[in-house]
Design a protein around this motif. Sequence first.
Motif, mmCIF file in Angstrom:
data_model
loop_
_atom_site.group_PDB
_atom_site.id
_atom_site.type_symbol
_atom_site.label_atom_id
_atom_site.label_comp_id
_atom_site.label_asym_id
_atom_site.label_seq_id
_atom_site.Cartn_x
_atom_site.Cartn_y
_atom_site.Cartn_z
ATOM 1 N N ILE A 1 38.389 51.709 35.896
ATOM 2 C CA ILE A 1 39.196 52.619 37.121
ATOM 3 C C ILE A 1 38.058 52.917 38.273
ATOM 4 N N LYS A 2 36.867 53.326 37.764
ATOM 5 C CA LYS A 2 35.785 53.210 39.000
ATOM 6 C C LYS A 2 35.845 51.853 39.833
ATOM 7 N N GLN A 3 35.704 50.769 39.039
ATOM 8 C CA GLN A 3 35.585 49.476 39.716
ATOM 9 C C GLN A 3 36.875 49.370 40.841
ATOM 10 N N THR A 4 37.967 49.691 40.719
ATOM 11 C CA THR A 4 39.133 49.764 41.470
ATOM 12 C C THR A 4 38.817 50.455 42.858
ATOM 13 N N GLU A 5 37.956 51.304 42.864
ATOM 14 C CA GLU A 5 37.558 52.010 43.873
ATOM 15 C C GLU A 5 38.766 53.007 44.468
ATOM 16 N N PRO A 6 39.290 53.805 43.594
ATOM 17 C CA PRO A 6 40.588 54.686 43.892
ATOM 18 C C PRO A 6 40.110 55.343 45.186
ATOM 19 N N VAL B 1 45.195 51.434 42.225
ATOM 20 C CA VAL B 1 44.513 51.092 41.065
ATOM 21 C C VAL B 1 44.921 49.921 40.544
ATOM 22 N N VAL B 2 46.500 49.873 40.471
ATOM 23 C CA VAL B 2 46.976 48.627 39.718
ATOM 24 C C VAL B 2 46.926 47.169 40.440
ATOM 25 N N ALA B 3 47.125 47.733 42.044
ATOM 26 C CA ALA B 3 47.026 46.557 42.891
ATOM 27 C C ALA B 3 45.598 45.872 42.804
ATOM 28 N N LYS B 4 44.624 46.639 42.847
ATOM 29 C CA LYS B 4 43.220 46.078 42.843
ATOM 30 C C LYS B 4 42.971 45.577 41.481
ATOM 31 N N LEU B 5 43.434 45.967 40.501
ATOM 32 C CA LEU B 5 43.268 45.511 38.973
ATOM 33 C C LEU B 5 43.977 44.076 38.737
ATOM 34 N N ARG B 6 45.227 44.249 39.560
ATOM 35 C CA ARG B 6 45.794 42.746 39.459
ATOM 36 C C ARG B 6 45.301 41.729 40.633
ATOM 37 N N GLN C 1 35.247 51.788 28.746
ATOM 38 C CA GLN C 1 35.850 50.755 29.417
ATOM 39 C C GLN C 1 36.946 51.116 30.289
ATOM 40 N N PHE C 2 37.620 52.162 30.063
ATOM 41 C CA PHE C 2 38.807 52.512 30.972
ATOM 42 C C PHE C 2 38.131 53.079 32.068
ATOM 43 N N VAL C 3 37.041 54.006 31.629
ATOM 44 C CA VAL C 3 36.730 54.757 32.911
ATOM 45 C C VAL C 3 36.154 53.855 34.064
#
Length: 582
Positions: A20-25, A96-101, A15-17
């Motif tokens: 992170i992938k879904q946020t397209e870093p 990553v955090v901005a995309k997650l939020r 789930q973690f990986v």
Amino acid sequence: MKEDIKENKLKGWRQFVQLIKQTEPPKLLLIIALCMSFATTGVGFVVPLFTKKLVDGFSLDSLNYWQIILLVIAFIAQAIASGLSIYLLNRVGHHVVAKLRDRLWKKLLHLPIPYYDKNDTGETLSRVTNDTAVVKELITEHLANCLSGIIAIIGSVTILLFLDWKMTLVMLVAIPVAMVILMLLGKQMYVVSKGMQDETAKFTAVLNQVLPESRLVKASNAENIEYDRGKRGITNLFNFGLKEAKIHALISPLISFILMIVLVAVIGYGGVRVSSGALTAGDMVAFILYLIQIIMPMTQLTMFFTQLQKAMGATERISAVLEHDEEDINEGKELDLVTEPIHVNHVDFAYGKEEILSDINFTIEPGKVTAIVGPSGGGKTTTFSLLERYYQPTKGSITLGDTPIDTFSLHSWRRKIGYVAQESALISGTIRDNICYGIEKEVTDKELEKVVKMAYADQFIQALPNKFDTEVGERGIKLSGGQRQRIAIARALLRDPQILMLDEATSSLDSKSEIYVQKALDNLMKGRTTLVIAHRLSTVVDADNIIFIEKGHITGSGTHNSLFQSHEMYKEFAKQQLRIQE
């Protein structure tokens, strides 16, 4: 049990990986940052070898100034690379955090009402703030140290094998012992970190419940009660913090203890080999420096490992929110005009196993006023919620003419509805912000003045120093109940809805405010299909159709006069309220 924990950890890692992938870093920035970090580590490999040469053959004549200049340049480059690596990794982490939020915020706005019925708002907020911060900390503070640490360990061990493979094997005995310690304590950290995040969410929920209702707390003398609630949360967080501290207190010292034993063993064994001539003094110094380069990354890897456990727990909760089914407000056909009657066809509805409505069957005629009355808890507001499509009927259907309303897009259906509640919600902002809330086009002052006049809100707005730009406070606390209702009516007028839903819009007002609000409602109801929930029968006696609901069943319908003659409970309600009004 152990298999379940192992499976959960594996699932958490995946789930973690995936998250992170879904946020397209930004991959390029990440690669550059890691390369800079590796370069910083690479320079560290040169220093022990240079030191070895200095120790083995130091003299002023043998001193090569170009070597010193190159070493100084390497140190400067190392400092620059380290700074760039830290900045770029922080940038990636914040991205990553901005995309997650962003994903969470968008998701939360599109989650259906039943989700919020089942989940505390404060706990949901904790997912957006606290859990995403845990993921950010892992990326910005620990990821580079982990990867550069691995490179440092592999590189140092490789060089040490060439320097003296026997001493290197003595040192490598410590690795399996350190791994066992990390695995055992890592399981505990995973459990503790999940508990810590759950407790943080609960504490956030308490704050979210209590602080907006500070007037209720003080009016009820409930300061001590709420203090005890908050204190329990603080104490639980403290206890989890202590458990986490104990694990940290065990991991770092144990790893350091093992490595120090190795260091002592290497120095002792190395001293014997130097005295026998198998090693030079320079080799010994280089060996110790490389060993230090292994010890430091091992500590950093320990910190990364514990933080990873926290991040896996956090992503588990974030994923649970993101995987929840959401409303697609644009799915379905567009609704242009509401010219046909709305039919509620033999509808049942239940919250879980609790039945609220049973075989509700009535028609809302276009352009007319339909009122729903009856004892509290009968299902009146639930009927409104079904018409707003906050919930789906468990049985039966609601149609516009012959067309089920769920074939229309939620956006176009709700755009046709104006809703005024018993206590209308206001957002923190200005009067202008609240009247224009949800309106997609720009609203002129002329349009505002027109609707506030129709809502009988112009008198009190003009008397305010900043007029439309007056701040209303959190949930409109700076305005009276009557003023808030008139702003809500002005908002509904500006939307120009074809269906109007009034949920006891005057029941909580004093008589003077009720007069103004009722006049405003009369303006709002003109030419619209109107559905009214009312306790005060005086507000609906002129309705075209009155529906009486009790205990989830319709027990009567008709005009005021017909119900007064045929329905005993309605007659009792009417007599009591008319007597009070007389």
